[in-house]
Design an enzyme around this catalytic site. Structure first.
Site, short mmCIF file in Angstrom:
data_model
loop_
_atom_site.label_atom_id
_atom_site.label_comp_id
_atom_site.label_asym_id
_atom_site.label_seq_id
_atom_site.Cartn_x
_atom_site.Cartn_y
_atom_site.Cartn_z
N SER A 141 5.70 19.10 13.01
CA SER A 141 4.83 17.95 13.18
C SER A 141 3.40 18.36 12.84
CB SER A 141 4.88 17.50 14.65
OG SER A 141 3.85 16.58 14.94
N TYR A 154 4.38 19.40 23.72
CA TYR A 154 4.89 19.12 22.37
C TYR A 154 4.24 20.06 21.36
CZ TYR A 154 6.24 16.21 18.34
OH TYR A 154 6.76 15.75 17.15
P1 NDP Z 1 13.95 9.94 17.10
O1 NDP Z 1 13.75 9.85 18.57
O2 NDP Z 1 14.16 8.70 16.34
O3 NDP Z 1 15.12 10.98 16.78
C1 NDP Z 1 15.27 12.15 17.52
C2 NDP Z 1 16.67 12.64 17.33
O4 NDP Z 1 16.83 13.87 18.04
C3 NDP Z 1 17.71 11.69 17.86
O5 NDP Z 1 18.79 11.68 16.95
C4 NDP Z 1 18.14 12.31 19.17
O6 NDP Z 1 19.48 11.97 19.40
C5 NDP Z 1 18.00 13.78 18.83
N1 NDP Z 1 17.86 14.62 20.00
C6 NDP Z 1 16.89 14.58 20.95
N2 NDP Z 1 17.13 15.51 21.89
C7 NDP Z 1 18.26 16.14 21.53
C8 NDP Z 1 19.01 17.20 22.08
N3 NDP Z 1 18.64 17.81 23.23
N4 NDP Z 1 20.13 17.62 21.45
C9 NDP Z 1 20.52 17.02 20.31
N5 NDP Z 1 19.85 16.02 19.72
C10 NDP Z 1 18.73 15.59 20.33
O7 NDP Z 1 12.64 10.70 16.58
P2 NDP Z 1 12.23 11.28 15.13
O8 NDP Z 1 13.23 11.01 14.12
O9 NDP Z 1 10.84 10.86 14.94
O10 NDP Z 1 12.19 12.83 15.48
C11 NDP Z 1 12.82 13.80 14.66
C12 NDP Z 1 11.91 15.01 14.58
O11 NDP Z 1 10.72 14.64 13.90
C13 NDP Z 1 11.48 15.56 15.92
O12 NDP Z 1 11.51 16.96 15.89
C14 NDP Z 1 10.05 15.08 16.05
O13 NDP Z 1 9.29 15.94 16.86
C15 NDP Z 1 9.62 15.12 14.61
N6 NDP Z 1 8.42 14.35 14.27
C16 NDP Z 1 8.38 13.00 14.40
C17 NDP Z 1 7.23 12.31 14.08
C18 NDP Z 1 7.11 10.83 14.22
O14 NDP Z 1 5.97 10.30 14.12
N7 NDP Z 1 8.21 10.11 14.42
C19 NDP Z 1 6.04 13.00 13.55
C20 NDP Z 1 6.20 14.42 13.45
C21 NDP Z 1 7.35 15.05 13.79
P3 NDP Z 1 20.22 11.84 20.81
O15 NDP Z 1 19.27 11.15 21.74
O16 NDP Z 1 21.43 11.03 20.47
O17 NDP Z 1 20.55 13.23 21.23
#
Ligand code: NDP
Length: 249
Positions: A141, A154
């Protein structure tokens, strides 16, 4: 038999039930790869896998648990015989700084974002090393470059991910494995849902869903760009921000 420039390649995508991971899984499947989708919510993963047909496999699990991470990789090998691409997109946000956020929540953020990625990488490495080929792409990020007071946990997890990823890149370069990091800015996903404090959750929701924020497919495009380069070239870091994000880095 699937067509596309990634036909025959096998990808494991964590965090594939939503947001960036889901978009990455779609892009990989569209390019012809076999895709293993992993996250905790099996129902969502199954719906996504149905889109991909026989080219997909679902593994439900928590990346913070080593045995689940091992199962994600193990089932990828069992089902498709190899692992060529690993996209670590599983992640979460909580906000509140050191005073307001409990240590339990601090630990959880670091366990999921940093150790979750480490766990899956550790499980995948021997398979990539044995075939002298592989791609690992970790989703960090802008918060991994620019800390913000109320995002301490974070930012700590994402700064850690930078150190881990660069170390792994150096460790694996001689073994034909490309390791890289993508640092997105605001992208419209469900990532704000995990924030415990309602006011901070609302502020983050507005930040990631405002006009001008990126879409998950934009980050998936960056992933595909990295993968499509000749194997001698490793784009080890991509910083990708909304055009209207004029903050200095
Ligand atoms: P979402 O919340 O849409 O997706 C997050 C995903 O991670 C979900 O599929 C969730 O699935 C999964 N997840 C969360 N915790 C766990 C766990 N303990 N084990 C397995 N899977 C897990 O968010 P984003 O797509 O935005 O996030 C994806 C990545 O991008 C993250 O690392 C985030 O920090 C990063 N990011 C996002 C930004 C943004 O503005 N959106 C900016 C910069 C970075 P489930 O709940 O089914 O487990």
């Amino acid at each position: 038999m699937s067509h596309g420039d990634l036909a025959g390649r096998v990808a494991l995508v964590t965090g594939a039930s939503s947001g960036i991971g889901q978009a990455a899984a779609r892009a990989l499947a569209t390019a012809g790869a076999h895709v293993v989708v992993a996250a905790r919510r099996a129902d969502r993963l199954s719906r996504l896998a149905e889109e991909f047909g026989a080219n997909a496999h679902v593994v439900a699990g928590d990346v913070a648990l080593e045995q689940d991470a091992v199962a994600m990789v193990g089932q990828t090998i069992e089902r498709f015989g190899q692992i060529d691409v690993l996209v670590n997109s599983a992640g979460m946000i909580d906000a509140g700084g050191l005073e307001k956020l409990s240590l339990e929540r601090w630990r959880r953020v670091i366990e999921v974002n940093l150790f979750g990625t480490i766990n899956v990488c550790k499980a995948a490495l021997p398979h990539m090393k044995a075939r002298k080929s592989g791609d690992i792409i970790n989703i960090s990020s802008t918060a991994g470059r620019r800390a913000a007071g109320l995002m301490g946990a974070y930012s700590t997890s994402k700064f850690g991910l930078t150190g881990f990823t660069e170390g792994l890149r150096q460790e694996m370069g001689d073994h034909g494995v490309r390791v890289s990091i993508i640092e997105p800015g605001a992208t419209e996903t469900e990532v704000a849902d995990g924030i415990s404090d309602p006011a901070m959750r609302e502020a983050m929701e507005q930040h990631v869903s405002r006009d001008g924020a990126m879409q998950p497919a934009d980050i998936a495009d960056a992933i595909m760009f990295m993968l499509r380069l000749p194997r001698r070239a490793n784009v080890s870091q991509i910083l990708i921000r909304p055009t209207d994000d004029t903050n200095p880095m």
